[in-house]
Write an enzyme that holds these catalytic residues in place. Structure first.
Site, mmCIF file in Angstrom:
data_model
loop_
_atom_site.group_PDB
_atom_site.id
_atom_site.type_symbol
_atom_site.label_atom_id
_atom_site.label_comp_id
_atom_site.label_asym_id
_atom_site.label_seq_id
_atom_site.Cartn_x
_atom_site.Cartn_y
_atom_site.Cartn_z
ATOM 1 N N PRO A 1 0.830 -1.212 0.000
ATOM 2 C CA PRO A 1 0.000 0.000 0.000
ATOM 3 C C PRO A 1 0.866 1.264 0.000
ATOM 4 O O PRO A 1 1.942 1.270 0.605
ATOM 5 C CB PRO A 1 -0.795 -0.098 1.302
ATOM 6 C CG PRO A 1 -0.642 -1.485 1.786
ATOM 7 C CD PRO A 1 0.585 -2.063 1.163
ATOM 8 N N GLY B 1 1.748 5.362 0.660
ATOM 9 C CA GLY B 1 1.478 6.451 1.621
ATOM 10 C C GLY B 1 1.150 5.947 3.012
ATOM 11 O O GLY B 1 0.486 6.620 3.790
ATOM 12 N N GLY C 1 3.647 4.286 5.038
ATOM 13 C CA GLY C 1 4.873 4.045 5.814
ATOM 14 C C GLY C 1 5.477 2.671 5.580
ATOM 15 O O GLY C 1 6.295 2.205 6.354
ATOM 16 N N LEU C 2 5.066 2.002 4.487
ATOM 17 C CA LEU C 2 5.569 0.649 4.238
ATOM 18 C C LEU C 2 6.686 0.624 3.177
ATOM 19 O O LEU C 2 7.014 -0.428 2.638
ATOM 20 C CB LEU C 2 4.418 -0.279 3.820
ATOM 21 C CG LEU C 2 3.282 -0.418 4.846
ATOM 22 C CD1 LEU C 2 2.205 -1.365 4.331
ATOM 23 C CD2 LEU C 2 3.801 -0.924 6.191
ATOM 24 N N SER D 1 6.806 1.817 0.149
ATOM 25 C CA SER D 1 6.386 1.465 -1.213
ATOM 26 C C SER D 1 7.190 2.221 -2.279
ATOM 27 O O SER D 1 7.619 1.625 -3.271
ATOM 28 C CB SER D 1 4.876 1.693 -1.338
ATOM 29 O OG SER D 1 4.563 2.522 -2.401
ATOM 30 N N SER D 2 7.455 3.510 -2.069
ATOM 31 C CA SER D 2 8.165 4.247 -3.123
ATOM 32 C C SER D 2 9.606 3.773 -3.261
ATOM 33 O O SER D 2 10.130 3.679 -4.375
ATOM 34 C CB SER D 2 8.081 5.759 -2.904
ATOM 35 O OG SER D 2 8.849 6.138 -1.795
ATOM 36 N N ASP E 1 14.480 2.878 4.041
ATOM 37 C CA ASP E 1 13.617 2.239 3.039
ATOM 38 C C ASP E 1 14.403 1.669 1.855
ATOM 39 O O ASP E 1 14.184 0.524 1.452
ATOM 40 C CB ASP E 1 12.561 3.229 2.528
ATOM 41 C CG ASP E 1 11.560 3.632 3.602
ATOM 42 O OD1 ASP E 1 11.857 3.401 4.792
ATOM 43 O OD2 ASP E 1 10.494 4.174 3.257
HETATM 44 O O1 PMV Z 1 6.495 6.818 8.122
HETATM 45 P P1 PMV Z 1 7.767 6.156 7.799
HETATM 46 O O2 PMV Z 1 7.687 4.685 7.715
HETATM 47 O O3 PMV Z 1 8.518 6.805 6.697
HETATM 48 O O4 PMV Z 1 8.672 6.288 9.110
HETATM 49 C C1 PMV Z 1 9.006 7.476 9.717
HETATM 50 C C2 PMV Z 1 9.938 7.176 10.830
HETATM 51 C C3 PMV Z 1 10.258 8.381 11.697
HETATM 52 O O5 PMV Z 1 11.124 7.912 12.714
HETATM 53 C C4 PMV Z 1 9.005 8.938 12.323
HETATM 54 C C5 PMV Z 1 10.928 9.494 10.903
HETATM 55 C C6 PMV Z 1 12.311 9.183 10.424
HETATM 56 O O6 PMV Z 1 12.779 9.898 9.509
HETATM 57 O O7 PMV Z 1 12.985 8.282 10.949
#
Ligand code: PMV
Length: 326
Positions: free
Chosen positions: A107, A109, A111-112, A114-115, A158
């Site tokens: 999915p 947007g 936080g997994l 994906s991009s 990521d």
């Molecule tokens: O939302 P995501 O999966 O991109 O994670 C953000 C993680 C944070 O610690 C909130 C921010 C960061 O840059 O590490």
């Protein structure tokens, strides 16, 4: 020149340490068995045609870096994929028309990662098509460059996970591979609420400015979870990993990044027998993760669905980016 290449790369979840990682504490992230797939064909034209199947959008981009009007939403969504192609063509000094088809099980947007998974699979597919053999470090680096243009200050988690797979420890910009003994069965619950990571990072910052001593000790407490989680990951101790997730969730709640929707999915997962559950990533919406036994994954997924979340049954993926077909 090959006439077709298919490559894939995994998404990610942060298991422990989001937000505290911004203040120098360690975090642990793992690759998921859900992947993004890029199929690429050579074209005899000077264009890069991109078809993102999940979003039902298609567009043509130039083969050179040019200012284009990204106001149209569909072009903005495809921009990271175009950027990933440009990274490869510029790095190898190649001119080549391309036709890409992107299909993703991750999915967007939420936080997994994906991009980053799409960028990494695209870089692998395009470089293989044009006969360049990139070491994994280069693939990860070019994906980071592509992410930077789109996300401003990506942490690097990521693209690293999407490239190398498995589990990593992340602290102050340093990324180290970690050992995981067991399979880690997870159920993800998507609240369906899009959130902007940067806004939530700012929210924690302003809370810290107001209550510096309290928030600093919450952040330090999250940091204390990590060595215990590393030991439990090494021993395959799912019970401890679940308890540590619950503690981490309590502390994230104290940082003000949990929401009613997140809490509903977390309690549903715990009540259905998960070892533990917490939000993952920035919070404010996005996803929760629940750690369960393999037998309970289905029951936990149903409980999440009954509370209005979108469940995704998954587990750790040791495999990072790979060629599926050429
Ligand atoms: O939302 P995501 O999966 O991109 O994670 C953000 C993680 C944070 O610690 C909130 C921010 C960061 O840059 O590490």
């Amino acid at each position: 020149m090959l006439n077709k290449v298919v490559a894939s790369a995994p998404g990610k979840v942060i298991l422990y340490g989001e937000h505290s990682v911004v203040y120098g504490e360690p975090a642990i992230a793992i690759a998921l068995s859900k992947r993004a797939y890029t199929t690429v064909y050579p074209l005899n034209t000077s264009t890069i045609e991109i078809n993102a199947v999940n979003y039902g959008i298609k567009a043509e981009f130039p083969q050179e870096r040019k200012k284009i009007d990204l106001k149209r939403k569909k072009l903005k969504i495809l921009q990271p994929i175009w950027e990933a192609c440009l990274q490869v063509l510029e790095y190898t000094n190649t001119k080549q028309g391309l036709k890409l088809r992107i299909e993703s099980e991750i999915p967007r947007g939420a936080g997994l990662g994906s991009s980053a998974a799409v960028a990494v699979s695209t870089i692998m597919a395009v470089s293989t098509l044009i006969g360049a053999k990139f070491p994994l470090q280069i693939i990860s680096k070019l994906a980071y460059e592509a992410e930077k243009i789109v996300h401003e200050t990506p942490s690097g988690i990521d693209n690293t996970i999407a490239t190398f797979g498995g589990a990593v420890l992340f602290q102050k910009g340093n990324i180290t591979k970690i050992n995981v003994k067991e399979n880690i069965p997870l159920v993800i619950g998507d609240t369906g609420i899009e959130r902007v990571t940067k806004q939530l990072v700012l929210k924690v910052k302003s809370l810290k400015e107001k209550y510096n001593d309290i928030i600093t000790s919450v952040i330090k407490s999250i940091g204390l979870i990590i060595p215990k989680a590393l030991k439990a990951l090494n021993e395959g101790d799912l019970l401890t990993l679940g308890e540590l997730m619950n503690i981490n969730q309590g502390l994230l709640d104290a940082l003000g990044v949990s929401t009613r929707e997140i809490a509903k999915l977390i309690y549903a997962a715990r009540t259905a027998g998960a070892y533990g559950a917490k939000l993952t990533g920035a919070g404010g919406g996005g996803c929760i993760i629940a750690l369960t036994s393999p037998e309970k994954q289905k029951k936990v997924a149903e409980a999440i669905e009954n509370e209005g979340g979108k469940p995704l049954i998954t587990k750790i993926s040791i495999k990072g980016v790979k060629i599926e077909e050429k």
